[in-house]
Design an enzyme around this catalytic site. Structure first.
Site, PDB file in Angstrom:
ATOM      1  N   CYS A 161       8.107  -4.555  42.298  1.00  0.00           N
ATOM      2  CA  CYS A 161       7.687  -3.303  42.935  1.00  0.00           C
ATOM      3  C   CYS A 161       8.829  -2.306  43.123  1.00  0.00           C
ATOM      4  O   CYS A 161       8.631  -1.099  42.990  1.00  0.00           O
ATOM      5  CB  CYS A 161       6.987  -3.579  44.259  1.00  0.00           C
ATOM      6  SG  CYS A 161       7.937  -4.532  45.461  1.00  0.00           S
ATOM      7  N   ASP A 358       1.308   3.520  45.215  1.00  0.00           N
ATOM      8  CA  ASP A 358       1.496   2.081  45.370  1.00  0.00           C
ATOM      9  C   ASP A 358       1.633   1.403  44.010  1.00  0.00           C
ATOM     10  O   ASP A 358       0.730   1.476  43.184  1.00  0.00           O
ATOM     11  CB  ASP A 358       0.290   1.507  46.118  1.00  0.00           C
ATOM     12  CG  ASP A 358       0.483   0.069  46.545  1.00  0.00           C
ATOM     13  OD1 ASP A 358       1.550  -0.500  46.245  1.00  0.00           O
ATOM     14  OD2 ASP A 358      -0.425  -0.486  47.191  1.00  0.00           O
ATOM     15  N   HIS A 360       1.633  -1.775  43.500  1.00  0.00           N
ATOM     16  CA  HIS A 360       1.160  -3.152  43.590  1.00  0.00           C
ATOM     17  C   HIS A 360      -0.229  -3.368  42.987  1.00  0.00           C
ATOM     18  O   HIS A 360      -0.963  -4.253  43.415  1.00  0.00           O
ATOM     19  CB  HIS A 360       1.149  -3.604  45.050  1.00  0.00           C
ATOM     20  CG  HIS A 360       2.505  -3.651  45.675  1.00  0.00           C
ATOM     21  ND1 HIS A 360       3.065  -2.555  46.290  1.00  0.00           N
ATOM     22  CD2 HIS A 360       3.408  -4.645  45.764  1.00  0.00           C
ATOM     23  CE1 HIS A 360       4.265  -2.876  46.744  1.00  0.00           C
ATOM     24  NE2 HIS A 360       4.503  -4.136  46.434  1.00  0.00           N
TER      25      HIS A 360
END
Length: 474
Positions: A161, A358, A360
């Site tokens: 990430c 994001d 993820h």
């Protein structure tokens, strides 16, 4: 990163769209029920400030109700319109979110339908903000790419990430450089060569200049390795090494074999992990630009990466207003940060909430050829805005800025100096003209230093790659 719970919502709310209910109860079948339903739906859409944030429903709010047939047909019709495409993102349960200004990568957006500002710095409208947000390059976990180096990793799920967040920040710098801050993703093909070329650079193979493969290789000396999580300081140094390597080897990055701007990594101490206010040295930036331009005196575009440690176990609250203000700078590229162990790309702020993209989400690896102007690019864009309380951000983070020319850099320095004046003795970073020669540490190829500014920089370092040289102040 796990989804954020819904906020400020009563599960007993009777609004059929905002609560996710199919329709009101069938206890009354009069025309008055239908009229009330229409008014309720329209009120949800038009009367309150739009919510542009991802809404998370409480399962207790989804009650099984048997609707009147006429009302149900009407509600389904409006729901199909409102919840198709991007419009649904303006609906939802997050009524606690305010209509305060949103600052997003240096631009201000008015989300309230009332009292619109006459300021030229602010743009009105939720649609304008969402278009800007969804035009940013979104880079996430990928799976199914060629194995990284000698490892067996064909995916970066659960560990990549920080790499992906950093790729997003650098991608925005390239977008701003080649296409401008006002660029928005076109709705029709063919796309521009600059846009496709940027996406190609971030593909997941060694052939792509800024791939996860090449970043991990460049960052080996800073602890980067497949399967291991990395901090923002090491990530910034990996970028510094990769950009230098690309330049030395004349790899095709911007068509001329070079990263199209100078890169200045500024940190507060030798290893970047003990804290200390970084020092942005104007003379160092000037030297970097000179080296980038092959010893010409002209100023070049410059990317500044500023890794910071703003607390021990949690972010020191005194830094929150300062972090928020950096996102109002026209030069802002956002922040590498998030909850501990879960890096995100923070690109905006509203009140006490950080707005982020994001990384993820797991997607299949794609190969976008640099000359394929008809390529599908939907996996590189996201229109779901996520938010995070600023006081939950990990204290270890990095801020990015892009300065197009000397005037832009001077404006950045002026804003940064004003920010120092507001810091009550604890600035995020400071700006000086030059550094003390006796406090500089050079590698074996380094040249002599410059004069000393009035500020004491003992114990701080401001380092940046200068061709084959590295500047450090200890």
């Amino acid at each position: 990163m796990t989804s954020l719970p819904g906020r400020g919502v009563s599960p007993s709310s009777s609004d059929p769209l905002c609560e996710g209910n199919a329709a009101p109860s069938s206890s009354s079948s009069s025309g008055q029920d239908l009229k009330q339903l229409k008014n309720s739906i329209l009120s949800c859409v038009f009367s309150s400030p739009f919510s542009i944030f991802e809404a998370h429903q409480d399962s207790s709010a989804n009650r099984s109700l048997k609707p009147h047939s006429g009302s149900y047909a009407w509600s389904r019709f409006l729901r199909r319109i409102a919840c198709t495409g991007s419009m649904w993102r303006f609906l939802g349960a997050s009524k606690a979110l305010t209509s305060s200004d949103v600052w997003f990568l240096g631009k201000c957006y008015k989300l309230s339908s009332e009292e619109l500002s006459n300021s030229s710095d602010c743009e009105s409208g939720n649609a304008a903000f969402l278009e800007d947000f969804s035009s940013r390059i979104w880079i996430t976990y990928r799976k199914g790419f060629d194995a990284i180096s000698d490892s067996k990793y064909t995916s970066d799920v659960n560990w990549g990430c920080m790499v992906r967040s950093s790729q997003m920040l650098v991608a925005q710098a390239l977008i701003f450089h080649h296409l401008g801050r006002s660029w928005r993703k076109p709705s029709q093909k063919p796309y521009s060569p600059e846009y496709i070329g940027i996406l190609h650079m971030f593909g997941d193979s060694e052939a792509c200049a800024f791939s996860i493969h090449n970043l991990l290789q460049a960052g080996k000396s800073y602890g980067l390795a497949a399967g291991s999580w990395v901090g923002p300081y090491a990530m910034c140094r990996a970028w510094q090494t990769l950009v230098c390597t690309n330049r030395e080897h004349h790899e095709a990055v911007d068509g001329n074999g070079n990263f199209p701007m100078a890169l200045y990594v500024v940190s507060g101490d030798e290893d970047g992990e003990r804290g200390g206010a970084p020092v942005v040295c104007i003379d160092v930036a000037a030297q970097l630009c000179c080296d980038f331009n092959k010893n010409q005196s002209t100023w070049s575009p410059i990317l500044l990466l500023v890794p910071l440690v703003l607390g021990l176990d949690k972010l020191n609250p005194r830094y929150i207003p300062l972090l928020k203000e950096t996102l109002t700078f026209p030069q802002s590229l956002g922040i590498l940060g998030g909850k501990p162990g879960t890096s995100t790309y923070i690109a905006g702020v509203q009140d006490d909430r950080a707005l982020y993209l994001d990384p993820h989400e797991v997607q299949l690896a794609v190969d976008i050829a640099a000359d394929n102007l008809e390529a599908g690019t939907s996996s590189y864009h996201c229109s779901t805005v996520r938010d995070l309380a600023l006081d939950l951000i990990d204290p270890s983070l990095a801020i990015g800025f892009y300065c197009r020319d000397k005037d832009d850099f001077d404006d950045f320095c002026s804003r940064a100096s004003e920010l120092v004046d507001k810091a009550n003795g604890a600035p995020l970073f400071t700006v000086v003209q030059s550094v003390q020669p006796s406090k500089q540490m050079y590698n074996e190829e380094s040249s002599s230093g410059d004069g000393m500014d009035s500020i004491n920089v003992e114990g701080l370092d401001g380092s940046g790659e200068t061709g084959e040289e590295e500047w450090q102040i200890l």
